[in-house]
Design a protein around this motif. Structure first.
Motif, PDB file in Angstrom:
ATOM      1  N   ALA A 185       1.090  -1.342  -0.491  1.00 16.36           N
ATOM      2  CA  ALA A 185      -0.046   0.308  -0.054  1.00 16.36           C
ATOM      3  C   ALA A 185       1.066   1.255  -0.073  1.00 16.36           C
ATOM      4  O   ALA A 185       0.049   2.522  -0.192  1.00 16.36           O
ATOM      5  CB  ALA A 185      -1.091   0.094   1.017  1.00 16.36           C
ATOM      6  N   ALA A 186       1.972   0.993   0.751  1.00 14.13           N
ATOM      7  CA  ALA A 186       2.954   2.684   0.579  1.00 14.13           C
ATOM      8  C   ALA A 186       2.982   3.496  -0.173  1.00 14.13           C
ATOM      9  O   ALA A 186       2.449   4.360  -0.351  1.00 14.13           O
ATOM     10  CB  ALA A 186       4.436   1.777   0.925  1.00 14.13           C
TER      11      ALA A 186
ATOM     12  N   GLN B 136      -0.436   5.227  -0.628  1.00 15.64           N
ATOM     13  CA  GLN B 136      -0.531   5.740   0.849  1.00 15.64           C
ATOM     14  C   GLN B 136       0.080   7.365   0.593  1.00 15.64           C
ATOM     15  O   GLN B 136      -0.813   7.765   1.340  1.00 15.64           O
ATOM     16  CB  GLN B 136      -0.356   4.927   2.071  1.00 15.64           C
ATOM     17  CG  GLN B 136      -1.185   3.828   2.413  1.00 15.64           C
ATOM     18  CD  GLN B 136      -0.232   2.544   3.629  1.00 15.64           C
ATOM     19  OE1 GLN B 136       0.472   2.655   3.666  1.00 15.64           O
ATOM     20  NE2 GLN B 136      -1.343   2.524   4.616  1.00 15.64           N
TER      21      GLN B 136
ATOM     22  N   ALA C 212      -2.639   8.800  -1.430  1.00 12.43           N
ATOM     23  CA  ALA C 212      -3.262   9.634  -0.283  1.00 12.43           C
ATOM     24  C   ALA C 212      -3.190  11.250   0.069  1.00 12.43           C
ATOM     25  O   ALA C 212      -3.905  12.119   0.656  1.00 12.43           O
ATOM     26  CB  ALA C 212      -3.572   8.884   0.313  1.00 12.43           C
ATOM     27  N   ARG C 213      -1.784  11.098   0.633  1.00 14.96           N
ATOM     28  CA  ARG C 213      -1.483  12.148   1.912  1.00 14.96           C
ATOM     29  C   ARG C 213      -1.183  13.235   0.645  1.00 14.96           C
ATOM     30  O   ARG C 213      -1.544  14.604   1.032  1.00 14.96           O
ATOM     31  CB  ARG C 213       0.216  12.063   2.527  1.00 14.96           C
ATOM     32  CG  ARG C 213       0.162  10.932   3.714  1.00 14.96           C
ATOM     33  CD  ARG C 213       0.878  10.835   3.783  1.00 14.96           C
ATOM     34  NE  ARG C 213       2.233  10.327   3.629  1.00 14.96           N
ATOM     35  CZ  ARG C 213       2.325   8.654   3.182  1.00 14.96           C
ATOM     36  NH1 ARG C 213       2.094   7.879   4.052  1.00 14.96           N
ATOM     37  NH2 ARG C 213       3.604   8.423   2.803  1.00 14.96           N
TER      38      ARG C 213
ATOM     39  N   ALA D 235      -5.561  12.011   3.173  1.00 18.02           N
ATOM     40  CA  ALA D 235      -5.308  10.115   3.828  1.00 18.02           C
ATOM     41  C   ALA D 235      -6.270  10.191   5.009  1.00 18.02           C
ATOM     42  O   ALA D 235      -5.992   8.497   5.134  1.00 18.02           O
ATOM     43  CB  ALA D 235      -3.568  10.771   4.645  1.00 18.02           C
TER      44      ALA D 235
ATOM     45  N   TRP E  29      -7.413   1.627   5.764  1.00 16.21           N
ATOM     46  CA  TRP E  29      -6.729   0.443   4.764  1.00 16.21           C
ATOM     47  C   TRP E  29      -6.577  -0.723   5.211  1.00 16.21           C
ATOM     48  O   TRP E  29      -6.330  -0.747   6.460  1.00 16.21           O
ATOM     49  CB  TRP E  29      -4.936   0.763   4.878  1.00 16.21           C
ATOM     50  CG  TRP E  29      -5.079   2.283   4.077  1.00 16.21           C
ATOM     51  CD1 TRP E  29      -4.025   3.338   4.828  1.00 16.21           C
ATOM     52  CD2 TRP E  29      -4.898   2.713   2.461  1.00 16.21           C
ATOM     53  NE1 TRP E  29      -4.734   4.672   4.002  1.00 16.21           N
ATOM     54  CE2 TRP E  29      -4.431   4.111   2.642  1.00 16.21           C
ATOM     55  CE3 TRP E  29      -4.601   1.846   1.512  1.00 16.21           C
ATOM     56  CZ2 TRP E  29      -4.006   4.611   0.926  1.00 16.21           C
ATOM     57  CZ3 TRP E  29      -4.670   2.097   0.112  1.00 16.21           C
ATOM     58  CH2 TRP E  29      -4.239   3.875   0.230  1.00 16.21           C
TER      59      TRP E  29
ATOM     60  N   THR F 263      -5.166  -3.559   3.847  1.00 15.72           N
ATOM     61  CA  THR F 263      -4.116  -4.056   2.663  1.00 15.72           C
ATOM     62  C   THR F 263      -4.107  -5.850   3.240  1.00 15.72           C
ATOM     63  O   THR F 263      -2.921  -6.257   2.252  1.00 15.72           O
ATOM     64  CB  THR F 263      -3.162  -3.422   3.133  1.00 15.72           C
ATOM     65  OG1 THR F 263      -2.560  -2.964   4.188  1.00 15.72           O
ATOM     66  CG2 THR F 263      -2.880  -2.286   2.589  1.00 15.72           C
TER      67      THR F 263
END
Length: 409
Positions: free
Chosen positions: A251-252, A255, A258-259, A264, A269, A271
């Motif tokens: 997911a990194a 994510q 999203a930030r 975020a 999440w 995952t």
């Protein structure tokens, strides 16, 4: 027909994948019919207890050895063929492309077609391309013997265009939904209880609604597209929503996106996947599947039949059902992010949602949604019977055919 021995081969097993769920469904149906199943897979650490303990099931763990994915997959295929040659069954059935299969379940899109449409000429010179193209050709080449069991008419047509696979070798299957994955048999009280439990678990406030993105393989399923569409919603609408991302993948990068999009705090999440997807769908106001490439998209039907409006891209094999039943929206090809953004806003319109939800639930009265496993096993039994007859002596084969012929009297 009873007493058939099947070998099922799968490159990768994990609990929440769509292909893996089909693998388990077919295995259970075969066992229920009294057949033996040998399951080839690299990892059985998380095999369901009811299967791991089944007397008629032989779990054979074969490691995928190699430095790259395509090398590991090719090595797995070779090891399966060696093992099966030494201890043959009546039928070898593959869930991934590999040589030597008697039948193949088409759950993936055409690799060669994607490589030509989405990749450069340089990519097609790499060992990865050559390796996966060879595995695919072994199944779909016009002269190959493998029986093709397909769940998407759209994708089957692409394979046939690329390889010239004759229609006589192909069988188009009905969709495959398990009744317990949809809301057909739940009472209003049971539904409310599920919804309240999920909302509490996800930490939703009373005024918040839930959107869901469900699927393993975030890039392929279009998670970046979903995040951008969510971020583009009007502020008042976006701030009353949460987006649940449930699937198995890294997911990194998403994510971080999203930030970057400043959403975020609106994304939940999951995952490692979730075991309560039907409940998550029941608690959702909409489902997103803006995939770059998707052979079918089972979650489209699971959501639709549960009364959840769906927004999916047109290249999903099951997206046409949303139009057929007026149960959601289809983002056309070629994909445009601004189109998806506008459609997501439209998906949340209360009046349209009521219509789409009612239409989706009404579609659940059609029994064909739930016939995949039986259709697959019927065909595998037929193929095994044909192979048995072909290997029998002429007199034995004639006697076997005569014994199954309708009584003339």
């Amino acid at each position: 027909m009873s007493g058939v021995s099947f070998a099922f081969a799968l490159f990768k097993y994990f609990p929440h994948g769509g292909l893996q769920r089909d693998f388990l469904k077919f295995t259970r149906t075969a066992l229920e019919r009294g057949h033996r199943v040998r399951a080839y897979a690299p990892d059985w650490d998380q095999a369901p207890a009811d299967l791991a303990g089944a007397a008629q099931l032989d779990l054979v763990r074969i490691e995928r050895r190699g430095w790259t994915n395509h090398a590991r997959d090719a090595a797995f295929a070779r090891a399966v063929l060696r093992h099966h040659a030494a201890a043959p069954t009546d039928l070898l059935f593959g869930f991934n492309k590999m040589p030597g299969l008697d039948a193949y379940y088409v759950a993936d899109s055409c690799y060669v077609a994607k490589a030509h449409a989405q990749r450069s000429r340089g990519y097609r010179l790499l060992p990865r391309y050559r390796g996966y193209a060879a595995l695919e050709q072994a199944v779909f080449a016009a002269a190959a013997p493998t029986r093709i069991l397909a769940i998407s008419a759209r994708e089957l047509a692409i394979y046939q265009q690329v390889y010239g696979t004759p229609s006589s070798r192909c069988l188009l299957l009905p969709p495959g939904i398990e009744p317990d994955r949809v809301a057909l048999n739940r009472s209003p009280e049971q539904e409310a209880k599920l919804i309240n439990a999920v909302r509490a678990d996800l930490g939703l406030t009373p005024g918040e609604r839930l959107l869901c993105f469900i699927g393993s393989g975030f890039r392929k399923k279009g998670l970046d597209r979903a995040l951008r569409a969510f971020a583009a919603l009007p502020a008042a609408q976006r701030d009353s929503l949460r987006l649940l991302v449930a699937g198995r993948d890294k997911a990194a990068p998403f994510q971080a996106l999203a930030r970057q999009l400043d959403i975020a705090d609106r994304v939940i999440w999951a995952t490692a996947g979730r075991d309560d997807i039907p409940a998550c769908l029941a608690a959702s106001s909409g489902c997103l599947l803006p995939a770059l490439d998707e052979n079918t998209g089972t979650v489209i039907l699971e959501a639709m039949l549960s009364g959840v409006p769906v927004l999916a891209t047109a290249n999903c094999g099951y997206a046409h059902y949303l139009s057929d039943y007026d149960a959601g929206l289809v983002c056309p090809e070629p994909f445009q992010q601004h189109t998806l953004n506008a459609q997501l806003e439209a998906l949340l319109d209360p009046a349209a949602q009521a219509r789409w939800s009612a239409n989706g639930r009404a579609a659940g009265s059609d029994p064909r949604w739930f016939q995949l496993s039986d259709s697959v096993l019927d065909e595998l039994e037929r193929l095994a019977d044909v192979r048995r007859l072909a290997s029998a002596t002429p007199s034995a084969a004639i006697a076997a055919v005569d014994s199954r012929a309708p009584d003339a009297h």
